[in-house]
Design a protein around this motif. Structure first.
Motif, PDB file in Angstrom:
ATOM      1  N   MET A 125       0.831  -1.208   0.000  1.00 53.52           N
ATOM      2  CA  MET A 125       0.000   0.000   0.000  1.00 53.52           C
ATOM      3  C   MET A 125       0.867   1.261   0.000  1.00 53.52           C
ATOM      4  O   MET A 125       0.548   2.241  -0.664  1.00 53.52           O
ATOM      5  CB  MET A 125      -0.907   0.018   1.249  1.00 53.52           C
ATOM      6  CG  MET A 125      -1.929  -1.078   1.314  1.00 53.52           C
ATOM      7  SD  MET A 125      -2.908  -1.281  -0.187  1.00 53.52           S
ATOM      8  CE  MET A 125      -3.621   0.329  -0.381  1.00 53.52           C
ATOM      9  N   ILE A 126       1.948   1.211   0.757  1.00 53.16           N
ATOM     10  CA  ILE A 126       2.820   2.382   0.861  1.00 53.16           C
ATOM     11  C   ILE A 126       3.447   2.679  -0.507  1.00 53.16           C
ATOM     12  O   ILE A 126       3.496   3.828  -0.955  1.00 53.16           O
ATOM     13  CB  ILE A 126       3.891   2.139   1.955  1.00 53.16           C
ATOM     14  CG1 ILE A 126       3.199   2.094   3.336  1.00 53.16           C
ATOM     15  CG2 ILE A 126       4.978   3.211   1.936  1.00 53.16           C
ATOM     16  CD1 ILE A 126       3.995   1.394   4.411  1.00 53.16           C
ATOM     17  N   GLU A 127       3.870   1.610  -1.165  1.00 48.76           N
ATOM     18  CA  GLU A 127       4.448   1.733  -2.510  1.00 48.76           C
ATOM     19  C   GLU A 127       3.429   2.361  -3.485  1.00 48.76           C
ATOM     20  O   GLU A 127       3.745   3.265  -4.251  1.00 48.76           O
ATOM     21  CB  GLU A 127       4.788   0.321  -2.958  1.00 48.76           C
ATOM     22  CG  GLU A 127       5.666   0.163  -4.158  1.00 48.76           C
ATOM     23  CD  GLU A 127       5.744  -1.331  -4.489  1.00 48.76           C
ATOM     24  OE1 GLU A 127       6.517  -2.036  -3.800  1.00 48.76           O
ATOM     25  OE2 GLU A 127       5.010  -1.771  -5.389  1.00 48.76           O
ATOM     26  N   LEU A 128       2.184   1.902  -3.366  1.00 50.91           N
ATOM     27  CA  LEU A 128       1.117   2.390  -4.255  1.00 50.91           C
ATOM     28  C   LEU A 128       0.883   3.884  -4.063  1.00 50.91           C
ATOM     29  O   LEU A 128       0.731   4.644  -5.023  1.00 50.91           O
ATOM     30  CB  LEU A 128      -0.160   1.605  -3.923  1.00 50.91           C
ATOM     31  CG  LEU A 128      -1.372   1.755  -4.813  1.00 50.91           C
ATOM     32  CD1 LEU A 128      -1.120   1.033  -6.135  1.00 50.91           C
ATOM     33  CD2 LEU A 128      -2.612   1.134  -4.140  1.00 50.91           C
ATOM     34  N   VAL A 129       0.871   4.314  -2.807  1.00 50.45           N
ATOM     35  CA  VAL A 129       0.586   5.723  -2.513  1.00 50.45           C
ATOM     36  C   VAL A 129       1.802   6.590  -2.828  1.00 50.45           C
ATOM     37  O   VAL A 129       1.685   7.664  -3.427  1.00 50.45           O
ATOM     38  CB  VAL A 129       0.149   5.885  -1.039  1.00 50.45           C
ATOM     39  CG1 VAL A 129       0.108   7.344  -0.630  1.00 50.45           C
ATOM     40  CG2 VAL A 129      -1.213   5.232  -0.834  1.00 50.45           C
ATOM     41  N   GLU A 130       2.979   6.089  -2.467  1.00 52.06           N
ATOM     42  CA  GLU A 130       4.199   6.875  -2.661  1.00 52.06           C
ATOM     43  C   GLU A 130       4.391   7.226  -4.135  1.00 52.06           C
ATOM     44  O   GLU A 130       4.782   8.341  -4.474  1.00 52.06           O
ATOM     45  CB  GLU A 130       5.403   6.095  -2.131  1.00 52.06           C
ATOM     46  CG  GLU A 130       6.674   6.922  -2.144  1.00 52.06           C
ATOM     47  CD  GLU A 130       7.772   6.341  -1.263  1.00 52.06           C
ATOM     48  OE1 GLU A 130       7.600   5.224  -0.741  1.00 52.06           O
ATOM     49  OE2 GLU A 130       8.796   7.032  -1.103  1.00 52.06           O
ATOM     50  N   SER A 131       4.067   6.289  -5.003  1.00 48.70           N
ATOM     51  CA  SER A 131       4.278   6.540  -6.435  1.00 48.70           C
ATOM     52  C   SER A 131       3.318   7.599  -6.974  1.00 48.70           C
ATOM     53  O   SER A 131       3.521   8.128  -8.059  1.00 48.70           O
ATOM     54  CB  SER A 131       4.119   5.238  -7.218  1.00 48.70           C
ATOM     55  OG  SER A 131       2.782   4.798  -7.143  1.00 48.70           O
ATOM     56  N   GLY A 133      -9.072   6.331   2.180  1.00 49.82           N
ATOM     57  CA  GLY A 133      -8.852   4.904   2.426  1.00 49.82           C
ATOM     58  C   GLY A 133      -7.409   4.546   2.745  1.00 49.82           C
ATOM     59  O   GLY A 133      -7.059   3.377   2.815  1.00 49.82           O
ATOM     60  N   PHE A 134      -6.593   5.517   2.947  1.00 43.50           N
ATOM     61  CA  PHE A 134      -5.196   5.330   3.343  1.00 43.50           C
ATOM     62  C   PHE A 134      -4.816   6.505   4.241  1.00 43.50           C
ATOM     63  O   PHE A 134      -5.167   7.625   3.902  1.00 43.50           O
ATOM     64  CB  PHE A 134      -4.278   5.317   2.111  1.00 43.50           C
ATOM     65  CG  PHE A 134      -2.810   5.120   2.443  1.00 43.50           C
ATOM     66  CD1 PHE A 134      -2.250   3.858   2.419  1.00 43.50           C
ATOM     67  CD2 PHE A 134      -2.009   6.209   2.793  1.00 43.50           C
ATOM     68  CE1 PHE A 134      -0.908   3.672   2.732  1.00 43.50           C
ATOM     69  CE2 PHE A 134      -0.671   6.024   3.120  1.00 43.50           C
ATOM     70  CZ  PHE A 134      -0.125   4.765   3.073  1.00 43.50           C
ATOM     71  N   PRO A 135      -4.119   6.288   5.343  1.00 42.08           N
ATOM     72  CA  PRO A 135      -3.655   5.019   5.895  1.00 42.08           C
ATOM     73  C   PRO A 135      -4.762   4.258   6.615  1.00 42.08           C
ATOM     74  O   PRO A 135      -5.740   4.848   7.057  1.00 42.08           O
ATOM     75  CB  PRO A 135      -2.580   5.464   6.886  1.00 42.08           C
ATOM     76  CG  PRO A 135      -2.999   6.827   7.331  1.00 42.08           C
ATOM     77  CD  PRO A 135      -3.689   7.446   6.156  1.00 42.08           C
ATOM     78  N   ALA A 174       4.567   5.463   7.993  1.00 42.42           N
ATOM     79  CA  ALA A 174       5.262   5.556   6.705  1.00 42.42           C
ATOM     80  C   ALA A 174       4.865   6.839   5.971  1.00 42.42           C
ATOM     81  O   ALA A 174       5.700   7.499   5.351  1.00 42.42           O
ATOM     82  CB  ALA A 174       4.939   4.336   5.849  1.00 42.42           C
ATOM     83  N   LEU A 175       3.588   7.200   6.067  1.00 43.10           N
ATOM     84  CA  LEU A 175       3.122   8.425   5.413  1.00 43.10           C
ATOM     85  C   LEU A 175       3.782   9.644   6.041  1.00 43.10           C
ATOM     86  O   LEU A 175       4.226  10.567   5.338  1.00 43.10           O
ATOM     87  CB  LEU A 175       1.596   8.520   5.518  1.00 43.10           C
ATOM     88  CG  LEU A 175       0.961   9.790   4.967  1.00 43.10           C
ATOM     89  CD1 LEU A 175       1.185   9.907   3.448  1.00 43.10           C
ATOM     90  CD2 LEU A 175      -0.545   9.832   5.274  1.00 43.10           C
ATOM     91  N   GLU A 176       3.859   9.622   7.372  1.00 41.39           N
ATOM     92  CA  GLU A 176       4.479  10.753   8.070  1.00 41.39           C
ATOM     93  C   GLU A 176       5.939  10.913   7.628  1.00 41.39           C
ATOM     94  O   GLU A 176       6.387  12.024   7.341  1.00 41.39           O
ATOM     95  CB  GLU A 176       4.405  10.491   9.577  1.00 41.39           C
ATOM     96  CG  GLU A 176       4.539  11.728  10.431  1.00 41.39           C
ATOM     97  CD  GLU A 176       4.085  11.444  11.865  1.00 41.39           C
ATOM     98  OE1 GLU A 176       2.881  11.491  12.131  1.00 41.39           O
ATOM     99  OE2 GLU A 176       4.950  11.152  12.712  1.00 41.39           O
TER     100      GLU A 176
END
Ligand code: AMP
Length: 190
Positions: free
Chosen positions: A65-71, A83-85, A93-95
């Motif tokens: 999920m982190i990879e998906l959002v980061e990109s 729907g994230f986090p 990870a988002l922070e």
């Protein structure tokens, strides 16, 4: 860069309110559930990897999920994460990701809806939209995942002073107006 989160249990109305916000403010909408369903539909390798989890109502592993959002969180602009986090690991990870970009969360909008109402809404949606994860059994799994893994995020954001609770019961327009009021305040503060 500004980042808003729209949070709430499954069936709280995140999708509906997110669409209104994005239309009104022209933000970039990152809806992780929609992204995953699209990958499943297209049959990508990521889609194949997550299909069974998504369709059974379980959360997908954090790394993916982190990879998906980061990109998708490229610099500049204003983002609405929908729907994230959904876990503390994702929130941390988002922070870290935002800190690396010299940014921070602008506000966390949390839609509050009693569980009995959520179940009714999700069952109605299963008839209307035919989502594979809106069956009675899967709804229970999603609510369990929410209670165990996502609900703890409320105190995480409350401690940081950026949690804004919005009652998610009643008229959709009225709920939208309440959210807009919070957003306007946050956008106008430096
Ligand atoms: P949603 O459309 O937001 O209700 O998401 C549908 C499903 O996608 C969830 O039940 C999970 O299986 C998966 N999913 C979406 N977002 C996340 C996330 N942030 N972390 C883990 N799984 C997710």
């Amino acid at each position: 860069m500004k980042v808003f989160l729209l949070m709430g249990p499954p069936g709280a109305g995140k999708g509906t309110q997110a669409r209104k916000l994005v239309e009104k403010y022209h933000w970039t909408h990152i809806a992780t559930g929609d992204l995953l369903r699209e990958e499943i539909r297209l049959g990508t390798s990521r889609g194949q990897a997550v299909q069974a989890l998504v369709e059974s109502g379980k959360l997908v592993p954090d790394e993916l999920m982190i990879e998906l959002v980061e990109s998708r969180l490229t610099d500049g602009g204003t983002y609405l994460l929908d729907g994230f986090p959904r876990t503390l690991g994702q929130a941390q990870a988002l922070e870290e990701l935002l800190t690396r970009k010299g940014a921070q969360l602008t506000g966390v909008l949390f839609l509050e809806v009693p569980e009995a109402e959520l179940i009714q809404r999700l069952l109605r949606r299963s008839h209307a939209e035919g989502r594979a994860d809106d069956t009675p059994h899967t709804i229970q799994t999603r609510l369990q995942e929410y209670r165990a893994k996502t609900a703890p995020l409320l105190s995480y954001y409350e401690e940081r002073g950026i949690l804004y609770r919005v009652p998610g019961l009643g008229d959709v327009e009225e709920i939208g107006n309440q959210i807009a009021k919070i957003v306007e305040t946050l956008l106008s503060s430096p």
